[in-house]
Design a protein around this motif. Sequence first.
Motif, PDB file in Angstrom:
ATOM      1  N   ILE A  13     -11.061   0.251  -4.417  1.00 52.64           N
ATOM      2  CA  ILE A  13     -10.065  -0.129  -3.402  1.00 52.64           C
ATOM      3  C   ILE A  13      -9.099  -1.209  -3.897  1.00 52.64           C
ATOM      4  CG2 ILE A  13     -11.633   0.398  -1.478  1.00 52.64           C
ATOM      5  CD1 ILE A  13     -11.569  -2.712  -0.983  1.00 52.64           C
ATOM      6  N   HIS A  14      -7.899  -1.140  -3.309  1.00 50.92           N
ATOM      7  CA  HIS A  14      -6.958  -2.249  -3.373  1.00 50.92           C
ATOM      8  C   HIS A  14      -6.552  -2.492  -1.930  1.00 50.92           C
ATOM      9  CE1 HIS A  14      -6.174  -2.832  -7.605  1.00 50.92           C
ATOM     10  NE2 HIS A  14      -6.064  -1.523  -7.789  1.00 50.92           N
ATOM     11  N   LEU A  25       1.277   4.242  -3.010  1.00 51.66           N
ATOM     12  CA  LEU A  25       1.198   5.710  -2.873  1.00 51.66           C
ATOM     13  C   LEU A  25       2.483   6.386  -3.350  1.00 51.66           C
ATOM     14  CD1 LEU A  25      -0.648   6.736   0.395  1.00 51.66           C
ATOM     15  CD2 LEU A  25      -1.546   6.249  -1.858  1.00 51.66           C
ATOM     16  N   ALA A  71       0.838  -1.204   0.000  1.00 50.09           N
ATOM     17  CA  ALA A  71       0.000   0.000   0.000  1.00 50.09           C
ATOM     18  C   ALA A  71       0.878   1.262   0.000  1.00 50.09           C
ATOM     19  CB  ALA A  71      -0.929  -0.017   1.209  1.00 50.09           C
ATOM     20  N   THR A  98      -6.514   9.885  -3.625  1.00 52.25           N
ATOM     21  CA  THR A  98      -6.144   8.526  -3.220  1.00 52.25           C
ATOM     22  C   THR A  98      -5.757   8.553  -1.745  1.00 52.25           C
ATOM     23  OG1 THR A  98      -5.256   8.180  -5.423  1.00 52.25           O
ATOM     24  CG2 THR A  98      -4.634   6.569  -3.757  1.00 52.25           C
ATOM     25  N   HIS A  99      -6.267   7.596  -0.974  1.00 52.00           N
ATOM     26  CA  HIS A  99      -5.988   7.568   0.465  1.00 52.00           C
ATOM     27  C   HIS A  99      -5.499   6.191   0.885  1.00 52.00           C
ATOM     28  CE1 HIS A  99      -8.228  11.299   0.589  1.00 52.00           C
ATOM     29  NE2 HIS A  99      -9.249  10.700   0.015  1.00 52.00           N
ATOM     30  N   LEU A 100      -4.692   6.195   1.938  1.00 50.82           N
ATOM     31  CA  LEU A 100      -4.275   4.922   2.527  1.00 50.82           C
ATOM     32  C   LEU A 100      -4.914   4.831   3.913  1.00 50.82           C
ATOM     33  CD1 LEU A 100      -0.632   3.589   2.517  1.00 50.82           C
ATOM     34  CD2 LEU A 100      -2.211   3.093   4.328  1.00 50.82           C
ATOM     35  N   TYR A 104      -0.884   9.862 -13.349  1.00 48.18           N
ATOM     36  CA  TYR A 104      -1.806   9.069 -12.518  1.00 48.18           C
ATOM     37  C   TYR A 104      -3.126   9.815 -12.343  1.00 48.18           C
ATOM     38  CZ  TYR A 104      -3.699   7.020  -8.202  1.00 48.18           C
ATOM     39  OH  TYR A 104      -4.535   6.464  -7.255  1.00 48.18           O
ATOM     40  N   TRP A 106      -4.070  -4.694   0.774  1.00 48.99           N
ATOM     41  CA  TRP A 106      -2.922  -5.589   0.968  1.00 48.99           C
ATOM     42  C   TRP A 106      -2.679  -5.695   2.468  1.00 48.99           C
ATOM     43  CZ3 TRP A 106      -2.259  -1.677  -2.919  1.00 48.99           C
ATOM     44  CH2 TRP A 106      -2.253  -2.171  -4.230  1.00 48.99           C
ATOM     45  N   PHE A 146      -5.486   4.136 -11.440  1.00 51.18           N
ATOM     46  CA  PHE A 146      -5.563   3.467 -10.133  1.00 51.18           C
ATOM     47  C   PHE A 146      -5.551   1.943 -10.321  1.00 51.18           C
ATOM     48  CE2 PHE A 146      -8.088   1.513  -6.741  1.00 51.18           C
ATOM     49  CZ  PHE A 146      -7.443   1.986  -5.603  1.00 51.18           C
ATOM     50  N   GLU A 201      -3.591  -2.972   5.234  1.00 48.69           N
ATOM     51  CA  GLU A 201      -3.674  -1.611   4.674  1.00 48.69           C
ATOM     52  C   GLU A 201      -4.557  -1.609   3.431  1.00 48.69           C
ATOM     53  OE1 GLU A 201       0.490   0.559   5.838  1.00 48.69           O
ATOM     54  OE2 GLU A 201       0.561  -0.917   4.233  1.00 48.69           O
ATOM     55  N   VAL A 202      -5.269  -0.509   3.256  1.00 54.09           N
ATOM     56  CA  VAL A 202      -6.202  -0.390   2.124  1.00 54.09           C
ATOM     57  C   VAL A 202      -5.930   0.931   1.403  1.00 54.09           C
ATOM     58  CG1 VAL A 202      -8.645  -0.220   1.487  1.00 54.09           C
ATOM     59  CG2 VAL A 202      -7.955  -1.704   3.361  1.00 54.09           C
ATOM     60  N   VAL A 203      -5.801   0.863   0.093  1.00 47.70           N
ATOM     61  CA  VAL A 203      -5.671   2.096  -0.699  1.00 47.70           C
ATOM     62  C   VAL A 203      -7.023   2.348  -1.359  1.00 47.70           C
ATOM     63  CG1 VAL A 203      -4.475   3.261  -2.577  1.00 47.70           C
ATOM     64  CG2 VAL A 203      -3.217   1.703  -1.111  1.00 47.70           C
ATOM     65  N   ILE A 204      -7.534   3.552  -1.155  1.00 50.73           N
ATOM     66  CA  ILE A 204      -8.867   3.894  -1.669  1.00 50.73           C
ATOM     67  C   ILE A 204      -8.759   5.034  -2.670  1.00 50.73           C
ATOM     68  CG2 ILE A 204     -11.109   4.879  -1.009  1.00 50.73           C
ATOM     69  CD1 ILE A 204     -10.975   3.367   1.539  1.00 50.73           C
TER      70      ILE A 204
END
Lengths: 300, 75
Positions: B8-9, A247, A243, B25-27, A256, B11, A264, B14-17
């Motif tokens: 979302i992804h 980022l 993650a 984009t947020h973690l 991006y 792992w 994404f 933790e999630v990336v949105i």
Amino acid sequence: MNNSIALEQALLKEGVYIKTGPYVSCLKSPITSLAGSLLSLYHESQISLTEEFVDFHVSIEYPGILRHYFRPQILFKFDGFSPFKPLPAAQVYPFFEWGLNWCIATNSNSHLILHAAVVEKNDFAIVFPAAPGSGKSTLCAGLVARGWRLLSDEMAMIDLKSQELTAIVRPISLKNESIKVIKKFAPDFQFGSIVHDTNKGTVSHVKVPSAQNDMDKSASPAWIVFPKYEKKAATSLKETSKAQAFLRAAENSFNYNVLAETGFNALGDVVEACECYDFCYSDLDEAIKTFDELAAEKKN
Amino acid sequence: MTKSNLLIHSWGDEVVIYNCLSGDTHLLDIDTADFLDDMLAKTSEQRNEIVAMDRQNQPDQRNLQLQALLKLKLI
């Protein structure tokens, strides 16, 4: 066969066609010294005088008659538009390369583009996303000198459909201390002229070795590695969370935000497929050994 | 994730949105992402009620998660 005189004449008239990966650029310029640089830094197969489909029409010109003779300056133009302020004429070759970077980064939305070097071995590629000054190009040049295939030292081009990395082979750009380091590390490399006092300091370009004849072959991303050169640092390769890697890779992307959901999803798929690491180094030989071992493990 | 404008992804923990409306984009950690999922499953009225009630409570983990989600404009 391209020779210097024919290239100089083409620069002045119909333009020189330069093939870099999937793109063809047509360069025109009254500054004929560019011909020598192109001939020494690009492969013959990449340069053509025969008209073909062109993605980027670029030129490097004098901004006016005064600046042709008095403290000469040059302008980079893309489709007749100047995206940058003029630079001293001595910086003509780096200016062409930077201008071409800009053309690709701002016009190639068929790929997700990261500011990253990409090298490949055994069909698996390492993506090195990093900010300028992190030692990315030095590491990339070192790996290429020891048998890794260069896909790009500046941009990771991720195909939005296949998530494969598209090769966009161009001369490797080195700055400041790394010029000396690579000259010593790879004495066989062919360097272009050294240009001082640019915005990035002293710069020079290196021709990609001709042994790499599969220049346009794409590769699957297997590792995302965030490199950092630190004086006297011990070599360390530490796993980082996917993650966080996502980022950080997105922060190093040129488009991006433009690609939105598509970007994404593509980056997510690439991160999913890769092992992600932070890499700190000071010794180039040790660094290469680390990545050789990584490639050998993957092969097995 | 139940809201269609969020991709979302995830792992591990933790999630990336990706918010398709804002382009942000947020973690998030997995707990906050689960809390977001719960909140998105509720009606606007229910969410407003939770936010109002939360203002009266002492700061705790859930309060912090709620403030983070509000700040990120995910709810």
